[in-house]
Design a protein around this motif. Structure first.
Motif, PDB file in Angstrom:
ATOM      1  N   LYS A  79      -0.563  -5.788  -5.410  1.00  0.00           N
ATOM      2  CA  LYS A  79      -0.891  -7.085  -4.755  1.00  0.00           C
ATOM      3  C   LYS A  79      -0.225  -8.086  -5.779  1.00  0.00           C
ATOM      4  CE  LYS A  79      -5.580  -6.238  -3.546  1.00  0.00           C
ATOM      5  NZ  LYS A  79      -6.958  -7.078  -3.292  1.00  0.00           N
ATOM      6  N   GLU A  87       1.289  -0.924  -0.330  1.00  0.00           N
ATOM      7  CA  GLU A  87       0.283   0.719   0.221  1.00  0.00           C
ATOM      8  C   GLU A  87       1.295   1.089  -0.076  1.00  0.00           C
ATOM      9  OE1 GLU A  87      -3.616   0.106   0.187  1.00  0.00           O
ATOM     10  OE2 GLU A  87      -4.004  -2.010   0.871  1.00  0.00           O
ATOM     11  N   THR A  88       0.772   1.862  -1.228  1.00  0.00           N
ATOM     12  CA  THR A  88       2.056   3.107  -1.088  1.00  0.00           C
ATOM     13  C   THR A  88       1.015   4.494   0.122  1.00  0.00           C
ATOM     14  OG1 THR A  88       0.618   4.736  -3.292  1.00  0.00           O
ATOM     15  CG2 THR A  88       2.119   2.584  -3.240  1.00  0.00           C
ATOM     16  N   VAL A 108      -4.849  -0.074  -8.727  1.00  0.00           N
ATOM     17  CA  VAL A 108      -4.495  -1.187  -7.766  1.00  0.00           C
ATOM     18  C   VAL A 108      -4.005  -2.364  -8.804  1.00  0.00           C
ATOM     19  CG1 VAL A 108      -5.808  -3.179  -6.666  1.00  0.00           C
ATOM     20  CG2 VAL A 108      -6.247  -1.120  -5.959  1.00  0.00           C
ATOM     21  N   THR A 145      -1.981   1.554  -5.172  1.00  0.00           N
ATOM     22  CA  THR A 145      -1.568  -0.298  -4.063  1.00  0.00           C
ATOM     23  C   THR A 145      -1.277  -1.536  -5.736  1.00  0.00           C
ATOM     24  OG1 THR A 145      -3.384   0.051  -2.830  1.00  0.00           O
ATOM     25  CG2 THR A 145      -2.762  -2.377  -2.988  1.00  0.00           C
TER      26      THR A 145
END
Length: 437
Positions: free
Chosen positions: A177, A104-105, A111, A175
């Motif tokens: 993932k 998470e920035t 995303v 973000t």
């Protein structure tokens, strides 16, 4: 920060990446059994304070194709611990492998999900002298397990992408993932991840494969034409009798299996696009003078689109059921794996091209090209695309010592650093700049 300078600084990771790849290569684990591999990845992520979700948090348990028995799972956990996996992490993992790092920035933005597969093949590694893994002591120590497709490199690449992005996340938005997917081989693991919820908010999905016919320094940006596929086992049950004295009293399962096979192989014509069907194995019977009361088939169907593949699959099921009925037998089928069809999105090619342009080691860039087989990641691509996101599958060039899935397979480790720089450069292009997607 100047991104070109940072990419050069990533050279410091090369020795560690090679060591990590060789560690994964030495301790390969097949699909749904990647306990040591997953635990090692989680351990490094947690050491760097990178949040990580464990496998059971990111999968849908209704799609665990060809999942091992509890006894086999426990044996693999014990082996993982004996080979250096952290027992506390193994305990938290439970019976499920795979993981997802979440970076998470703290700033609004897209995303992005990245996927790296981590399982090995059911292959016994060649131990001939002269091979690099033999001479440098990283040949597989696990029986009938070998990283013969490059997933040891994929897992390593994903891990170091996490470390590199974590260093510069204050320069990014949105973000990221990073999914470490179990059970790619046999197309068994992606659907459980696709249906597990982790991709529901993803705007951009990127994944890749090392090699696949592309040489070190080459890059295929967008792979196209993944075939939808279903892998299936079929068990035909008949009735045995004496083949000489009373053949009329038996119901021949082998005849039913052969009739079904011949019927299926005439059932894949489709004017809408490519279709495939293959019965790979037939086993059955108990003796030359006994009418066979059982037969076992392993088969697969493929199609240029999911619709075509499902049509072919339906015909295969009809052929099995019809042939079984014709010979007085019954049939039981079980799906062992599947993948959807998918194409990479052209909208992502400019980002990949710009990312690759910063990397002098990439000397041959190809915007798009065909992919002749099926890929588990297609489910993940399709999932993101289904809610308006974009997806791309790259082939990162890598010289190989033998064909994929061959016992003498080995990768050119120079491709690891190239891949790391590529991912970081592409993510910088997407998450540092504010270009429309």
């Amino acid at each position: 920060m100047e991104i070109g300078s940072y990419l050069e600084k990533l050279n410091r990771y090369e020795t560690e990446m090679i060591a990590q790849r060789r560690d994964f290569h030495k301790h390969p684990e097949p699909g749904w059994r990647e306990f040591r591999t997953t635990a090692k990845i989680i351990e490094v992520l947690e050491q760097h304070e990178i949040p990580v979700k464990y496998g059971h948090e990111i999968i849908n348990k209704n799609y665990l194709w060809s999942y091992p028995s509890p006894e086999e799972i426990n044996a693999c956990i014990r082996r993982a611990e004996s080979q250096g996996a952290n027992p506390e992490i193994l305990k938290k993992m439970g019976a499920f492998t795979g993981a997802c790092a979440v970076l998470e920035t703290g700033r609004p933005g897209p995303v992005v999900a990245l996927r790296f597969d981590i399982d090995c093949n059911d292959v016994s590694e060649c131990t001939d002298s002269g091979r690099q893994p033999v001479e440098e002591n990283f040949c597989s120590v696990n029986e009938n397990c070998m990283h013969a497709c490059g997933h040891d490199g994929h897992g390593t690449l994903g891990l170091f992408v996490c470390l590199a992005l974590n260093e510069i996340k204050d320069q990014l938005s949105g973000t990221v993932k990073v999914i470490f997917q179990p059970a790619e081989e046999g197309v068994r693991g992606a659907q459980s991840v696709a249906e597990g919820g982790i991709l529901d908010d993803v705007d951009i999905f990127l994944t890749s494969h090392l090699g696949m016919g592309w040489k070190t320094g080459e890059l295929l940006a967008l792979s196209r034409g993944f075939l939808s596929t279903t892998k299936m086992d079929a068990e035909i049950s008949g009735l045995s009798s004496h083949a000489g004295a009373s053949p009329q009293d038996g119901h021949n399962a082998i005849l039913a299996a052969c009739a079904a096979t011949l019927s299926m192989h005439t059932a894949c014509q489709d004017s809408r696009g490519a279709a495939r069907i293959n019965v790979g194995t037939i086993k059955g019977g108990s003796g030359r003078n006994v009418v066979a009361d059982h037969a076992f088939l392993q088969l697969e169907t493929r199609g240029e689109t999911t619709s075509i593949e499902q049509t072919v699959f339906g015909r295969a099921m009809d052929a099995l059921e019809g042939a079984a009925k014709m010979f007085g037998c019954t049939v039981k089928t079980e799906i062992k794996g599947s993948a959807s069809s998918a194409d990479s999105d052209r909208e992502l090619e400019p980002y990949i091209k710009a990312g690759a342009a910063r990397i002098p080691e990439i000397h041959h860039y190809v915007p798009d090209g065909g992919f002749s087989g099926s890929e588990d990641a297609a489910y993940l691509m399709e999932k993101v695309q289904s809610h308006g996101g974009r997806a791309a599958y790259m082939c990162i060039g890598c010289d190989i010592a033998a064909p994929h899935h061959n016992s003498k397979f080995n990768i050119d480790e120079r491709a690891l650093l190239i891949g790391l720089k590529l991912y970081v450069s592409i993510l910088w292009e997407i998450l540092h700049k504010t270009l429309p997607i």
